[in-house]
Design a protein around this motif. Structure first.
Motif, PDB file in Angstrom:
ATOM      1  N   CYS A   7      -8.865  -5.257   1.396  1.00  0.00           N
ATOM      2  CA  CYS A   7      -7.480  -4.228   1.775  1.00  0.00           C
ATOM      3  C   CYS A   7      -6.670  -4.769   0.313  1.00  0.00           C
ATOM      4  O   CYS A   7      -6.255  -3.972  -0.229  1.00  0.00           O
ATOM      5  CB  CYS A   7      -7.020  -4.956   2.371  1.00  0.00           C
ATOM      6  SG  CYS A   7      -5.711  -4.438   3.177  1.00  0.00           S
ATOM      7  N   HIS A  48       0.938  -1.091  -0.455  1.00  0.00           N
ATOM      8  CA  HIS A  48       0.277   0.231  -0.023  1.00  0.00           C
ATOM      9  C   HIS A  48       1.030   1.003   0.367  1.00  0.00           C
ATOM     10  O   HIS A  48       0.175   2.194  -0.739  1.00  0.00           O
ATOM     11  CB  HIS A  48      -1.457  -0.106   0.968  1.00  0.00           C
ATOM     12  CG  HIS A  48      -1.887  -0.985   0.584  1.00  0.00           C
ATOM     13  ND1 HIS A  48      -3.580  -0.303   0.080  1.00  0.00           N
ATOM     14  CD2 HIS A  48      -2.734  -2.072   1.520  1.00  0.00           C
ATOM     15  CE1 HIS A  48      -4.623  -1.071   0.328  1.00  0.00           C
ATOM     16  NE2 HIS A  48      -3.995  -1.895   1.380  1.00  0.00           N
ATOM     17  N   VAL A  91      -7.595   2.201   5.442  1.00  0.00           N
ATOM     18  CA  VAL A  91      -7.154   0.337   5.320  1.00  0.00           C
ATOM     19  C   VAL A  91      -6.899   0.550   6.643  1.00  0.00           C
ATOM     20  O   VAL A  91      -6.996  -0.779   7.642  1.00  0.00           O
ATOM     21  CB  VAL A  91      -5.679   0.088   4.185  1.00  0.00           C
ATOM     22  CG1 VAL A  91      -5.314  -1.226   5.137  1.00  0.00           C
ATOM     23  CG2 VAL A  91      -6.169   0.006   3.135  1.00  0.00           C
ATOM     24  N   CYS A 101      -8.667  -2.048   8.656  1.00  0.00           N
ATOM     25  CA  CYS A 101      -8.036  -3.964   9.327  1.00  0.00           C
ATOM     26  C   CYS A 101      -8.053  -3.828  10.804  1.00  0.00           C
ATOM     27  O   CYS A 101      -8.723  -4.747  11.419  1.00  0.00           O
ATOM     28  CB  CYS A 101      -7.031  -3.807   9.297  1.00  0.00           C
ATOM     29  SG  CYS A 101      -6.071  -5.127   9.585  1.00  0.00           S
TER      30      CYS A 101
END
Length: 397
Positions: A338, A312, A324, A328
């Motif tokens: 994701c 990422h 994210v 998460c």
């Protein structure tokens, strides 16, 4: 006069995104501002792969297509194959006559590679001498800068020492002073300025004066390359600089992690190749390991403990990364959700590479023409250097 930059890669198989982010992206930027030579280092491939040469030829053409696909422009940069320019080998041999054995044995990567590749017999003359071949690769083009990572800086230091020793041994022509003074005369007013700056440097140790004198010399239009090299030595009360000392141009280490969170490397089996099929990229990223704490979809996780998070950093924007982090840690998004923006980012980066590569895949002769033209241009530079090297070493008859 633009800086001349030399860089190269060994043909050892398909290139991956680590190569792109660590090396080629940098090449693409440099080619617009510098005189760049990009070399397929096939002789270097033989230093460790001498017992299995089957991969080299196919890898050469694959690699050049990858370079072109990634944005290397043959109209702006010279793309060539090392072994097609025999002057590399000739200069390597000439330099081997003056290079102390102890200089090669102390190169850090020499012992390091012997330990890492302990299954191979690397007690060969070629392997011991590969840093000197690397020095010849640089010096034969009189490259002023060489893009390297931290681990390669000792190689550039060796190159500088070899050039210095060569110039010390062979740069003092019998009529050096007269030739230098004649060259200064040709420069007119700027020649007088050069003399003043030289005096300031030699008498007062003024380092700024030396830098200013070099600038004057580089900007002078009234003298040729041989006179310019002669005066570079004259400024410091040395002989003619036949082989200029290159500078290491430090490049950032690749931030491209592999699919398992380690550095992306073929030896770890964690790569995505530059022109990998989209379905294969999707499958590989979806199969990536994630935070071990997220056993079930409803378990909260920590992006810092997940290899996907590292991707990422390369492929998504700040907004997506915030999504994210929040998703998460609260288990409001699953791992496949994701991973999707990363897949999209990789495919977006690869798309223009596929498009650029297609013309070369359709017509392989185009690649061969680019390389033939590059070899011809590289050889013209190298031949000029070798003429002077032979003359300096008493081999100009």
């Amino acid at each position: 006069m633009a800086d001349r930059i030399l860089s190269g890669m060994r043909p050892t198989g398909k290139l991956h995104l680590g190569h792109y982010h660590g090396v080629i992206k940098n090449w693409v930027e440099m080619q617009h501002a510098h005189d760049c030579l990009f070399m397929v280092a096939d002789w270097h491939a033989l230093t460790t792969a001498y017992d299995d040469v089957s991969v080299i030829e196919a890898s050469i053409w694959d690699m050049v297509i990858d370079w072109l696909a990634a944005g290397v422009d043959p109209d702006k940069a010279t793309v060539f194959i090392q072994s097609r320019v025999p002057e590399h080998a000739e200069l390597h041999l000439a330099l081997s006559m003056i290079t102390p054995l102890s200089w090669l044995e102390r190169v850090p990567t020499y012992k390091d590679q012997i330990e890492k590749l302990s299954t191979k017999d690397l007690g060969t003359y070629g392997f011991l001498g590969y840093p000197l071949l690397q020095a010849a690769d640089i010096l034969v083009y009189r490259a002023s800068q060489v893009p390297v990572g931290e681990d390669q800086v000792p190689h550039i230091e060796l190159t500088r020492e070899v050039a210095r020793r060569f110039n010390h041994l062979y740069g003092r022509e019998p009529n050096f002073e007269e030739l230098a003074k004649a060259a200064i005369k040709k420069m007119g007013k700027s020649g007088k300025e050069l003399e003043k700056l030289r005096t300031r440097y030699l008498q007062d140790g003024d380092a700024e004066a030396l830098l200013a004198a070099r600038e004057v010399l580089i900007g002078s239009q009234n003298i040729g390359a041989a006179d310019r090299e002669r005066l570079l030595g004259y400024l410091e009360n040395k002989g003619k600089i036949i082989l200029p000392e290159p500078e290491a141009k430090l490049t950032e280490a690749s931030k491209m992690p592999g699919l398992d969170g380690q550095k992306m490397s073929k030896s770890y089996g964690n790569t995505i190749t530059l022109r990998e099929a989209p379905e294969s990229v999707t499958k590989k990223v979806r199969a990536m390991p994630t935070d071990p704490a997220r056993v079930r979809r409803t378990d909260a996780g920590d992006p810092a403990k997940c290899p996907v998070w590292q991707l990422h950093q390369v492929y998504t924007d700040e907004t997506t990364r915030e999504w994210v982090q929040a998703g998460c840690k609260s288990a409001s998004i699953g791992c496949l959700e994701c991973k999707q923006p990363v897949i999209d980012g990789v495919l977006r980066e690869q798309q223009p590479m596929f498009e650029r590569a297609q013309q070369y895949l359709d017509n392989p002769n185009l690649v061969r023409e680019i390389v033939a033209d590059g070899c011809s241009r590289a050889r013209a530079h190298a031949s000029e250097t070798m003429r002077e090297v032979r003359d300096a070493m008493g081999l100009g008859y």
